[in-house]
Design a protein around this motif. Structure first.
Motif, PDB file in Angstrom:
ATOM      1  N   ILE A 236       0.852  -1.139   0.010  1.00 43.58           N
ATOM      2  CA  ILE A 236      -0.084  -0.101  -0.193  1.00 43.58           C
ATOM      3  C   ILE A 236       0.982   1.152   0.183  1.00 43.58           C
ATOM      4  CG2 ILE A 236      -1.782   1.120   1.052  1.00 43.58           C
ATOM      5  CD1 ILE A 236      -2.489  -1.377   2.643  1.00 43.58           C
ATOM      6  N   HIS A 237       0.603   2.332  -0.763  1.00 44.48           N
ATOM      7  CA  HIS A 237       1.306   3.437  -0.668  1.00 44.48           C
ATOM      8  C   HIS A 237       0.721   4.447   0.287  1.00 44.48           C
ATOM      9  CE1 HIS A 237       2.984   7.249  -2.055  1.00 44.48           C
ATOM     10  NE2 HIS A 237       3.833   6.586  -2.658  1.00 44.48           N
ATOM     11  N   PHE A 238       1.390   4.877   1.244  1.00 43.41           N
ATOM     12  CA  PHE A 238       1.112   5.627   2.231  1.00 43.41           C
ATOM     13  C   PHE A 238       1.816   7.086   2.045  1.00 43.41           C
ATOM     14  CE2 PHE A 238       0.547   1.570   3.956  1.00 43.41           C
ATOM     15  CZ  PHE A 238      -0.487   1.770   5.035  1.00 43.41           C
ATOM     16  N   SER A 239       0.781   8.156   2.271  1.00 40.33           N
ATOM     17  CA  SER A 239       1.468   9.570   2.044  1.00 40.33           C
ATOM     18  C   SER A 239       0.854  10.519   2.947  1.00 40.33           C
ATOM     19  CB  SER A 239       1.394  10.035   0.874  1.00 40.33           C
ATOM     20  OG  SER A 239       0.046  10.179   0.306  1.00 40.33           O
ATOM     21  N   VAL A 240       1.347  11.494   3.321  1.00 38.92           N
ATOM     22  CA  VAL A 240       0.885  12.854   4.240  1.00 38.92           C
ATOM     23  C   VAL A 240       1.020  13.906   3.474  1.00 38.92           C
ATOM     24  CG1 VAL A 240       0.815  13.722   6.545  1.00 38.92           C
ATOM     25  CG2 VAL A 240       1.461  11.471   6.340  1.00 38.92           C
ATOM     26  N   MET A 241      -0.075  14.660   3.593  1.00 40.48           N
ATOM     27  CA  MET A 241      -0.067  15.982   2.721  1.00 40.48           C
ATOM     28  C   MET A 241      -0.374  17.267   3.426  1.00 40.48           C
ATOM     29  SD  MET A 241      -2.944  17.441   1.899  1.00 40.48           S
ATOM     30  CE  MET A 241      -2.861  18.507   0.406  1.00 40.48           C
ATOM     31  N   HIS A 242       0.127  18.310   3.356  1.00 46.17           N
ATOM     32  CA  HIS A 242      -0.114  19.657   3.652  1.00 46.17           C
ATOM     33  C   HIS A 242      -0.866  20.419   2.702  1.00 46.17           C
ATOM     34  CE1 HIS A 242      -0.089  23.378   6.079  1.00 46.17           C
ATOM     35  NE2 HIS A 242       0.982  23.715   5.590  1.00 46.17           N
ATOM     36  N   PRO A 243      -2.042  20.742   2.888  1.00 47.29           N
ATOM     37  CA  PRO A 243      -2.653  21.442   2.171  1.00 47.29           C
ATOM     38  C   PRO A 243      -2.471  23.109   1.871  1.00 47.29           C
ATOM     39  CG  PRO A 243      -3.987  21.272   4.262  1.00 47.29           C
ATOM     40  CD  PRO A 243      -2.741  20.542   4.149  1.00 47.29           C
ATOM     41  N   GLY A 244      -1.424  23.572   2.739  1.00 44.06           N
ATOM     42  CA  GLY A 244      -1.156  24.747   2.657  1.00 44.06           C
ATOM     43  C   GLY A 244      -2.110  25.567   3.568  1.00 44.06           C
ATOM     44  N   TRP A 245      -2.184  27.028   3.740  1.00 43.58           N
ATOM     45  CA  TRP A 245      -3.046  27.646   4.354  1.00 43.58           C
ATOM     46  C   TRP A 245      -4.182  28.167   3.540  1.00 43.58           C
ATOM     47  CZ3 TRP A 245       1.039  31.102   6.944  1.00 43.58           C
ATOM     48  CH2 TRP A 245       1.852  30.485   7.823  1.00 43.58           C
ATOM     49  N   ALA A 246      -5.241  27.375   3.728  1.00 46.82           N
ATOM     50  CA  ALA A 246      -6.331  27.500   2.729  1.00 46.82           C
ATOM     51  C   ALA A 246      -7.560  28.008   3.697  1.00 46.82           C
ATOM     52  CB  ALA A 246      -7.034  26.191   2.258  1.00 46.82           C
ATOM     53  N   ASP A 247      -8.348  28.948   2.814  1.00 50.91           N
ATOM     54  CA  ASP A 247      -9.461  29.576   3.367  1.00 50.91           C
ATOM     55  C   ASP A 247     -10.885  28.680   3.385  1.00 50.91           C
ATOM     56  OD1 ASP A 247     -11.537  31.208   4.371  1.00 50.91           O
ATOM     57  OD2 ASP A 247     -11.187  32.884   2.682  1.00 50.91           O
TER      58      ASP A 247
ATOM     59  N   THR B 107      -3.478  18.801  -4.051  1.00 48.18           N
ATOM     60  CA  THR B 107      -2.217  17.545  -3.645  1.00 48.18           C
ATOM     61  C   THR B 107      -3.066  16.275  -3.325  1.00 48.18           C
ATOM     62  OG1 THR B 107      -0.418  19.075  -3.467  1.00 48.18           O
ATOM     63  CG2 THR B 107      -0.253  17.036  -2.468  1.00 48.18           C
ATOM     64  N   ILE B 108      -3.838  16.478  -2.542  1.00 46.40           N
ATOM     65  CA  ILE B 108      -4.953  15.393  -2.354  1.00 46.40           C
ATOM     66  C   ILE B 108      -5.376  14.415  -3.528  1.00 46.40           C
ATOM     67  CG2 ILE B 108      -6.996  14.279  -1.065  1.00 46.40           C
ATOM     68  CD1 ILE B 108      -7.078  16.713   0.361  1.00 46.40           C
ATOM     69  N   VAL B 109      -5.597  15.232  -4.540  1.00 46.28           N
ATOM     70  CA  VAL B 109      -6.230  14.853  -5.596  1.00 46.28           C
ATOM     71  C   VAL B 109      -5.218  14.036  -6.464  1.00 46.28           C
ATOM     72  CG1 VAL B 109      -7.618  14.986  -7.965  1.00 46.28           C
ATOM     73  CG2 VAL B 109      -8.167  16.234  -5.710  1.00 46.28           C
ATOM     74  N   TRP B 110      -3.871  14.834  -6.628  1.00 42.51           N
ATOM     75  CA  TRP B 110      -2.786  14.214  -7.195  1.00 42.51           C
ATOM     76  C   TRP B 110      -2.251  13.055  -6.414  1.00 42.51           C
ATOM     77  CZ3 TRP B 110       2.279  14.089  -5.676  1.00 42.51           C
ATOM     78  CH2 TRP B 110       3.442  13.645  -6.960  1.00 42.51           C
TER      79      TRP B 110
ATOM     80  N   ARG C 249       2.253  18.760  -4.577  1.00 43.76           N
ATOM     81  CA  ARG C 249       2.648  17.769  -5.468  1.00 43.76           C
ATOM     82  C   ARG C 249       4.316  17.261  -5.465  1.00 43.76           C
ATOM     83  NH1 ARG C 249      -0.513  18.086 -11.327  1.00 43.76           N
ATOM     84  NH2 ARG C 249      -2.513  19.050 -10.475  1.00 43.76           N
ATOM     85  N   LYS C 250       4.871  17.649  -4.268  1.00 48.53           N
ATOM     86  CA  LYS C 250       6.479  17.326  -4.140  1.00 48.53           C
ATOM     87  C   LYS C 250       6.583  16.870  -2.813  1.00 48.53           C
ATOM     88  CE  LYS C 250      10.764  19.754  -4.536  1.00 48.53           C
ATOM     89  NZ  LYS C 250      11.322  21.288  -4.772  1.00 48.53           N
ATOM     90  N   SER C 251       7.357  15.971  -2.581  1.00 45.74           N
ATOM     91  CA  SER C 251       7.683  15.436  -1.516  1.00 45.74           C
ATOM     92  C   SER C 251       8.609  16.570  -0.707  1.00 45.74           C
ATOM     93  CB  SER C 251       8.558  14.137  -1.616  1.00 45.74           C
ATOM     94  OG  SER C 251       9.108  13.812  -0.383  1.00 45.74           O
ATOM     95  N   VAL C 252       8.323  16.834   0.497  1.00 46.64           N
ATOM     96  CA  VAL C 252       9.282  17.659   1.323  1.00 46.64           C
ATOM     97  C   VAL C 252       9.833  17.270   2.448  1.00 46.64           C
ATOM     98  CG1 VAL C 252       7.997  19.735   0.096  1.00 46.64           C
ATOM     99  CG2 VAL C 252       6.961  18.739   2.268  1.00 46.64           C
ATOM    100  N   ALA C 253      10.758  17.845   3.318  1.00 44.90           N
ATOM    101  CA  ALA C 253      11.236  17.396   4.693  1.00 44.90           C
ATOM    102  C   ALA C 253       9.922  17.479   5.514  1.00 44.90           C
ATOM    103  CB  ALA C 253      12.283  18.618   5.025  1.00 44.90           C
ATOM    104  N   LYS C 254      10.327  16.517   6.331  1.00 44.15           N
ATOM    105  CA  LYS C 254       9.244  16.288   7.425  1.00 44.15           C
ATOM    106  C   LYS C 254       9.353  17.018   8.834  1.00 44.15           C
ATOM    107  CE  LYS C 254       8.720  11.651   6.043  1.00 44.15           C
ATOM    108  NZ  LYS C 254       9.050  10.100   6.185  1.00 44.15           N
ATOM    109  N   HIS C 255      10.759  17.829   8.801  1.00 44.72           N
ATOM    110  CA  HIS C 255      11.376  18.397  10.083  1.00 44.72           C
ATOM    111  C   HIS C 255      11.801  19.809   9.480  1.00 44.72           C
ATOM    112  CE1 HIS C 255      10.319  15.112  12.443  1.00 44.72           C
ATOM    113  NE2 HIS C 255      11.008  14.115  11.561  1.00 44.72           N
TER     114      HIS C 255
END
Length: 325
Positions: free
Chosen positions: A223-234, A262-265, A284-290
């Motif tokens: 299974i492919h697992f991922s976590v995403m940050h949507p940014g600061w959305a209204d 990025t959720i949809v992607w 849509r880009k893997s970024v640092a977790k810390h």
């Protein structure tokens, strides 16, 4: 150290998490990634009646996917269901009513869904809450923890057997950049000892979700697992839970559609499955977790201990649910 983390986080947020950050990143998106036919795919999205969850549900439905909307409010859920089916032209959109802060019901729902014969290719853990005064649920859990951490843990683990049976299956968890301010803490998961700060509790829950995802990725390689940050959305959730933040930045916040991109992607793009499992994504880009020099990393023993604690806490709810069947 907390002052340093918060200061670096704010600077990073103003540069990357606002609407301008999305617009800059979007210049490099490959539009072909989302030119996909999802008619053979089934998706479950929690918190799908508003904000980025609703936008993601619509985008997946528009591409032909079967979408299972998991919502707490039947009224708002029915309104969103009607809007999504009409605007997407897709009738394979279904509503399920569930309060993610009630662990026994979460487990019952997941078990019933798993045993129903339905197919599930992608789970999106989007539902969350930020309660700014300490509340305890009827099950004795602090409400933010019950919803954001325990609800996510129980739903995901109960659906893992179903996801394992689907080729190319994925689990996408919606986090927050707030996790950058937090190191995993195991000493006060119920926020009983500290002076309660809903924003920090929420951020700690989001760090817990990141750790859960890392551990699941190791345990379930199919299974492919991922976590995403949507940014600061209204979104309605931001307006309600963080009115001061919203008031100061409302002209710079992303739209819900931009936050959901990025959720949809992560749900739909074939290129995602070529990426390592267990990563953290922004635009849509893997970024640092810390954050650099923020001392928020945990060792493997601490991560394993979190999983052990969650399993122990969830066991009674599973037992009660099973005994009532």
């Amino acid at each position: 150290m907390t002052l340093y983390r918060n200061s670096v986080f704010i600077v990073k947020g103003l540069r990357e998490f606002c609407r301008s950050g999305y617009e800059s990143a979007a210049k490099h998106f490959d539009p072909k990634d989302l030119e996909v036919d999802l008619s053979s795919q089934s998706f479950m999205i929690t918190g799908a009646n508003s904000g980025i969850g609703k936008c993601a549900a619509y985008e997946l439905a528009k591409r032909g996917g079967t979408v299972h909307m998991v919502c707490r409010s039947e009224v708002r859920g029915q309104e969103a269901l009607k809007e999504i089916t009409e605007s997407s032209g897709n009738q394979n959109v279904h509503l399920h009513i569930l309060d993610m802060s009630q662990p026994r019901r979460v487990y019952e729902f997941a078990t019933q869904f798993r045993e129903s014969g339905k197919v599930l290719n992608v789970l999106v853990n989007n539902a969350g809450c930020m309660v700014n005064t300490r509340e305890v649920t009827e099950d004795g859990l602090e409400k933010n923890f019950a919803t954001n951490t325990m609800g996510t843990y129980l739903l995901t683990t109960a659906l893992l057997p179903l996801l394992t049976n689907s080729a190319g299956s994925r689990v996408v968890t919606v986090s927050s950049g707030g996790m950058y301010s937090q190191k995993l803490s195991l000493s006060d998961l119920q926020s009983e000892r500290m002076s309660f700060d809903g924003t920090m509790v929420y951020a700690q829950n989001k760090r817990q979700q990141m750790v859960m995802t890392e551990m699941w990725a190791k345990l379930h390689p199919t299974i492919h697992f991922s976590v995403m940050h949507p940014g600061w959305a209204d979104t309605p959730a931001v307006q309600t839970s963080m009115p001061g933040f919203h008031s100061k930045l409302k002209n710079r916040l992303r739209s819900p559609e931009q936050g959901a991109d990025t959720i949809v992607w992560l749900c739909a793009a074939k290129a995602v499955l070529d990426q390592p499992s267990g990563q953290f994504y922004l635009d849509r880009k893997s970024v640092a977790k810390h954050l650099a020099l923020a001392w928020t990393r945990s060792n493997e023993a601490e991560k394993e201990k979190l999983m052990h604690i969650l399993e122990s806490l969830s066991a009674p709810f599973r037992e009660v649910a099973q005994s009532s069947e």
